[in-house]
Design an enzyme around this catalytic site. Sequence first.
Site, PDB file in Angstrom:
ATOM      1  N   GLU A 189       5.516  14.301   8.301  1.00  0.00           N
ATOM      2  CA  GLU A 189       4.541  13.539   9.083  1.00  0.00           C
ATOM      3  C   GLU A 189       5.221  12.908  10.293  1.00  0.00           C
ATOM      4  O   GLU A 189       4.642  12.113  10.995  1.00  0.00           O
ATOM      5  CB  GLU A 189       3.845  12.485   8.221  1.00  0.00           C
ATOM      6  CG  GLU A 189       4.776  11.476   7.563  1.00  0.00           C
ATOM      7  CD  GLU A 189       4.587  10.072   8.118  1.00  0.00           C
ATOM      8  OE1 GLU A 189       5.434   9.699   8.945  1.00  0.00           O
ATOM      9  OE2 GLU A 189       3.631   9.393   7.732  1.00  0.00           O
ATOM     10  N   CYS A 213       2.756  12.819   2.484  1.00  0.00           N
ATOM     11  CA  CYS A 213       4.021  12.971   1.762  1.00  0.00           C
ATOM     12  C   CYS A 213       4.138  14.264   0.968  1.00  0.00           C
ATOM     13  O   CYS A 213       5.118  14.455   0.262  1.00  0.00           O
ATOM     14  CB  CYS A 213       4.224  11.778   0.821  1.00  0.00           C
ATOM     15  SG  CYS A 213       4.368  10.225   1.693  1.00  0.00           S
ATOM     16  N   ARG A 241      -4.164  -1.836  -1.501  1.00  0.00           N
ATOM     17  CA  ARG A 241      -4.313  -1.503  -2.918  1.00  0.00           C
ATOM     18  C   ARG A 241      -5.162  -0.255  -3.141  1.00  0.00           C
ATOM     19  O   ARG A 241      -5.097   0.374  -4.200  1.00  0.00           O
ATOM     20  CB  ARG A 241      -4.913  -2.704  -3.666  1.00  0.00           C
ATOM     21  CG  ARG A 241      -3.927  -3.883  -3.778  1.00  0.00           C
ATOM     22  CD  ARG A 241      -4.505  -5.055  -4.553  1.00  0.00           C
ATOM     23  NE  ARG A 241      -4.927  -4.695  -5.911  1.00  0.00           N
ATOM     24  CZ  ARG A 241      -4.070  -4.524  -6.920  1.00  0.00           C
ATOM     25  NH1 ARG A 241      -2.779  -4.680  -6.732  1.00  0.00           N
ATOM     26  NH2 ARG A 241      -4.525  -4.206  -8.124  1.00  0.00           N
ATOM     27  N   THR A 259      -4.591   2.490  -1.956  1.00  0.00           N
ATOM     28  CA  THR A 259      -3.714   3.661  -2.087  1.00  0.00           C
ATOM     29  C   THR A 259      -3.349   3.939  -3.545  1.00  0.00           C
ATOM     30  O   THR A 259      -2.803   4.993  -3.852  1.00  0.00           O
ATOM     31  CB  THR A 259      -2.401   3.471  -1.301  1.00  0.00           C
ATOM     32  OG1 THR A 259      -1.738   2.306  -1.827  1.00  0.00           O
ATOM     33  CG2 THR A 259      -2.648   3.289   0.186  1.00  0.00           C
ATOM     34  N   HIS A 289       5.779  11.955  -7.230  1.00  0.00           N
ATOM     35  CA  HIS A 289       5.992  11.397  -5.887  1.00  0.00           C
ATOM     36  C   HIS A 289       6.288   9.904  -6.005  1.00  0.00           C
ATOM     37  O   HIS A 289       5.711   9.204  -6.843  1.00  0.00           O
ATOM     38  CB  HIS A 289       4.773  11.639  -4.990  1.00  0.00           C
ATOM     39  CG  HIS A 289       4.870  10.905  -3.690  1.00  0.00           C
ATOM     40  ND1 HIS A 289       5.936  11.043  -2.839  1.00  0.00           N
ATOM     41  CD2 HIS A 289       4.052   9.985  -3.105  1.00  0.00           C
ATOM     42  CE1 HIS A 289       5.770  10.254  -1.790  1.00  0.00           C
ATOM     43  NE2 HIS A 289       4.623   9.598  -1.919  1.00  0.00           N
ATOM     44  N   LYS A 296       7.364   1.660  -8.487  1.00  0.00           N
ATOM     45  CA  LYS A 296       6.402   1.330  -9.538  1.00  0.00           C
ATOM     46  C   LYS A 296       5.453   2.482  -9.878  1.00  0.00           C
ATOM     47  O   LYS A 296       5.227   2.781 -11.053  1.00  0.00           O
ATOM     48  CB  LYS A 296       5.560   0.116  -9.085  1.00  0.00           C
ATOM     49  CG  LYS A 296       6.351  -1.155  -8.978  1.00  0.00           C
ATOM     50  CD  LYS A 296       6.694  -1.655 -10.372  1.00  0.00           C
ATOM     51  CE  LYS A 296       7.543  -2.908 -10.266  1.00  0.00           C
ATOM     52  NZ  LYS A 296       7.999  -3.354 -11.572  1.00  0.00           N
ATOM     53  N   ARG A 338       4.570   4.171 -13.563  1.00  0.00           N
ATOM     54  CA  ARG A 338       3.263   3.938 -14.183  1.00  0.00           C
ATOM     55  C   ARG A 338       2.535   5.263 -14.449  1.00  0.00           C
ATOM     56  O   ARG A 338       1.913   5.447 -15.508  1.00  0.00           O
ATOM     57  CB  ARG A 338       2.436   3.039 -13.258  1.00  0.00           C
ATOM     58  CG  ARG A 338       1.237   2.433 -13.943  1.00  0.00           C
ATOM     59  CD  ARG A 338       0.643   1.329 -13.074  1.00  0.00           C
ATOM     60  NE  ARG A 338      -0.808   1.349 -13.131  1.00  0.00           N
ATOM     61  CZ  ARG A 338      -1.602   0.840 -12.221  1.00  0.00           C
ATOM     62  NH1 ARG A 338      -1.074   0.284 -11.128  1.00  0.00           N
ATOM     63  NH2 ARG A 338      -2.903   0.887 -12.355  1.00  0.00           N
ATOM     64  N   ASN A 370      11.067   5.452   0.289  1.00  0.00           N
ATOM     65  CA  ASN A 370      10.153   6.588   0.280  1.00  0.00           C
ATOM     66  C   ASN A 370      10.443   7.491   1.474  1.00  0.00           C
ATOM     67  O   ASN A 370      10.160   7.124   2.613  1.00  0.00           O
ATOM     68  CB  ASN A 370       8.704   6.084   0.343  1.00  0.00           C
ATOM     69  CG  ASN A 370       7.688   7.220   0.352  1.00  0.00           C
ATOM     70  OD1 ASN A 370       8.044   8.388   0.164  1.00  0.00           O
ATOM     71  ND2 ASN A 370       6.421   6.877   0.573  1.00  0.00           N
ATOM     72  N   SER A 408      -1.120  11.472   0.935  1.00  0.00           N
ATOM     73  CA  SER A 408      -2.342  10.716   1.208  1.00  0.00           C
ATOM     74  C   SER A 408      -3.317  11.574   1.981  1.00  0.00           C
ATOM     75  O   SER A 408      -2.943  12.439   2.760  1.00  0.00           O
ATOM     76  CB  SER A 408      -2.005   9.463   2.024  1.00  0.00           C
ATOM     77  OG  SER A 408      -1.326   8.547   1.206  1.00  0.00           O
TER      78      SER A 408
END
Lengths: 141, 387, 347
Positions: free
Chosen positions: C81, C113, C200, C202, C235, C240, C244, C267, C297
Site C-alpha cells: 500500500e 495488508c 474500533r 477495524t 495477520h 492483540k 485473540r 505492523n 482492510s
Amino acid sequence: MIPRFWRKIKYRYDIVGSICESCGSKFYPPRNFCPVCRRKSRIKEQRFNGRGKILSYTVVHDTPDEFKLNKPYVVALIELDDGPIITSQVVCGPNEVEVGMRVVKAFRKYFEDGDDGVIYYGTKFIPEDKSMESVSSNSSN
Amino acid sequence: MERVAIIGVGQSEFGELWEKGFREIVLKAGIEALEDAGLEGKEIEAMYVGNMSGGRYLAQEHIAALIADYSGLSQMGIPSTRVEGADASGGLALRQAFLSVASGLHDIVIAAGAEKVSDVGSEMTTDIIASSADREWEGFVGATIPALYALMARMHFTKYGTTPEDLALVSVKNHRNGALNPKAQFRREITIEDVLRSPFVAEPLRLLDCAPLSDGAAAVILANEKVAKEYTDAPVYIKACTQASDYLALQNREDITTMRAVKIAAEMAYKQSNLTPDSIDVVELHDSFTIAELIAYEDLGFVEKGRGAELIREGITSLDGSLPTNPSGGLKACGHAIGATGIRQAVEITYQLRGKAGKRQVDAETGLSLNIGGTGATAVVTIYEIG
Amino acid sequence: MKVGIVSYGTYIPRFRLSVEEIARVWGENPENIKSGLGVLRKSVSDLDEDTATISVEAAREAVERSGIDPERIGAIFVGSESHPYAVKPTATIVGDAIGCGNNFHAADFEFACKAGTAGIQACMGMVKAGMIEFGLAIGADTSQSAPGDPLEYSASAGGAAFLVGKKGVIAEIEETLSFTSDTPDFWRREGQPYPSHGGRFTGIPAYFRHVVTAAEQIMEKTGYKPSDFDYAVFHQPNGKFPVRAARMLGFSNDQIAQGLVVREIGNTYSGSSVLGFSAVLDIAKPGNKILLVSFGSGAGSDAFIFNVTDSIESFPRHPSVWEKIRSGIAVDYSTYLKLRKKIKLKG
C-alpha cells in the site's frame, strides 16, 4: 521531463559491467570497447558478485541539493573481489567506515528528481559484518 | 616551427565581482593585455577563448563570438573559437593559440579565459562544477569534486603517510603569497590552525583546503619571434605547451594518487623544451584542492611519488624557497575563475619572468604552469623562458 | 508435484522506534500502549529505503537461496500500500534489479495488508495453469501513519518475497481460499498522505470476521482441526488481534508464538503475515503443517494450508527473520520524522 539516467538502469541496479575476453580486463561501468585491445576487443557483459573492500573513502558534508537529507554520507572507492573498482555510497555512520573494510552490495535509493520526478535507485554498499547494537540496550523496555 | 612568445598579458580582479558582468570582466583583461603589448587591436589575427560553462552559469553559449564582439574584434571579422576542458579550458585556449602561431598560420593571436560564476546560487555552482567529473557514475552517487579529491587525499595519506597538517601548509603558503597579490581574491594570511579548524567539506578536506570558485578573466597575446621583437624587449617564450588526457572517472585509473595526464604532459614538455624539472625556477599549478598541489609536485617530477609533502614541509615551494610555487596565491588565494585559470597562470609566470611581480617577485628565468580539468582527466603543462 | 513455496527471502529495515519514544512525544502512558496494543517497538525505513528497495532485497535473498536462474521467473507481483510511485510499477524495478530478463509478467497489487498473499495466489494460479515455471510474489511496505495517530505506534516497514513453483518445493500449498467483502474499516484516498481508519470498527466487523471466517472455512473444506497444525500465522496489525483470533479459533499460544513478529517490529502491512510465515519456515521441519491467514482492510482474508517438505532440510535459511528482528538500531522521534520525511522542507 525525460529521466536523464534511465539507460543504464540495469547496470546500476546490480553491478553489471563488462569483460574483454581478449585480455581479461574487467570494466565497471561497462565499456563497449576495450582501451587495451582496442579493435581486437571482445566485450561481453558480466555481473560482478558485489563483495569487496574499501580502498579509499570520504565523508561528504557539503552535499549537492539532492543529497541534503543524507548529510553527511560516505562515498568510497571499492575494489570488488571479482572485478574492477566501483565508486559508491556506503550505508554506515561516518565513524564506522575505514580503509580495508569489507562491504557487500545493497539495493538502495539514491535520489529523487524533485517531488514529481523519477526516483533513482542503484547499488550502495553496507559493511559485511554489520554488527548491529542490540535494541534492548537502547530502550527502557 | 615558429618560436612563440607572450608579448602582452592582462587580468581582471578575481573574486565575487557583483558589480561586473561577464562582458565587462573579459573586456578588462583583454584591454589590459593589448595595452601591455602596445597593440591597437586590429593586429590580432585570431582569438581562442577558454570558458567552461557559459551555457549554465549565464545561459549564454556562443561565448567566442560574444567576446570577439565586445572586444571590438568582430569588426575585423577574425576567427574566434571557444574551447572547453572543464577548469583546464584556459590552458586549452593557450595551447590552441600557441599551436596557431607555432604552425606559422598566424603572426599575432589572443588567448583569453573567462568565467562568471556568481550569477547562480551555490547549489547550482556545485552542480555545474560536478559536471567536470563523470556525471553518470560519480556525480550520480554523490561524489562531488571535493569528494573525489578527498578520495585521492585519503589514499595519499594511507599509502604515503601524508597528513592533514601537510595539506594545511599548502593553503597557508598560498594565502601568504596571495596577500602580496593585488588581484587576488583572498589577500590575507591564515594559520595551520585556521585550516584545521575550518569545517569539513569532504573528509579529510576542509573548507580551507578548497579553492573558491570565482569570477574573473585573463588574456595573453602571443606572437612569433619576429613580430614579438617589434613589440617588446622582454618576450617570454613558450618553450612547450603540451596536453594529455586520463580516464574521466577515478575508478578507472590505475592509481588515484597519480595524475597520469599530468605526468604525460610534463614529460612531453620537458622533452620538447630540453629542460628538466631541476631547471624550473617558478611554478604556477592547479591547487583547486591542497592535495592536488602535493600530487602535482610528484607528477611534475619535482620529487618522487609519495614524497610531495616534503617540499611543503621544508619550505622548498615557498616564495623564498628553491622552487617557489603559486606565487600568485594559486587557485586557493588568487581565486579559481574556472575557464580563466589556465590563462591567469600564464599571466603570473610572465610577470615573474619579466621581473614585474611586485612584492611576490621571485628570481626566475624559466617557469612552468599546470592547468588541470576536473579531477585530472585533462592536463596542460606549459614551460616558459624569458628571451 | 504440488505447487508451493520454492524459496523465500525477507528484509527488515534496521532502525527501531520504541513505544516509549512515541508516547513521550504525545504525552501518553507507554505502559498502557504496550499492554493495550501488544507492540513494543516498530521498524523504521532509512531515507534510502522504500517498498522497492525492500522488495528487491527480499527478492534477491529468495532467488539466491533457491539457486534458480532469475530468467526462469515468469511473473513478479509486488503487493504494497506504499508503492513509491502512484503510477509506475514497483515490479519492473524488482525485475531489472534481480536480472530476470524482459520476458516476465509484472504487476503491482494493492489490498491494504494482504496484497502480498494475493500475489502468492496469483503466482500459484499461473504456475498451475502452466503459464510460468516460477513466479515471484512479494509483500512489502513502508506504511504511513499520521503523527499523533494511534496507528503511529505500529505502522512500520518490512517485506518478504516468495518464489512459487513446482520444482524444489519446500512448503507445498495444500489448499487456499479467500473470504472477501466490501467493508470500509480503513482506507486512504488518492492524494492523501495518511490513511483514515474506523478505530474500533477495524476489529469485530473487519479483522475478526474475515480472518476467523477464512480460517474456519479452509479447515472445514479440508477437514482439519486446529490441533492438526504445528504452526498458525494470522495477520498482525498489533500484538492483540492475532492472539485473540487464535483463541477464538482454538489455537494455542505455542502454535502462534514463532510467527508473532509484531511485538518487535510493528505492523509491516503487506509484509506482516508473510514475515510471520517466513519466521515459521525458518524453523519448520519436514511434515509440519502451517496455517496462514492474511487480512487486508477493505476487506478480505487469504487462507493457506502449507505442508513442509523434506527439501526444507537442505534449504539455506540464514540469517533468520528473528535474527533480523533482533539486530536493530534505536532512533529517536525527531530522527524518525526526518527519516519518514514528515518534516516539510522548503521546495
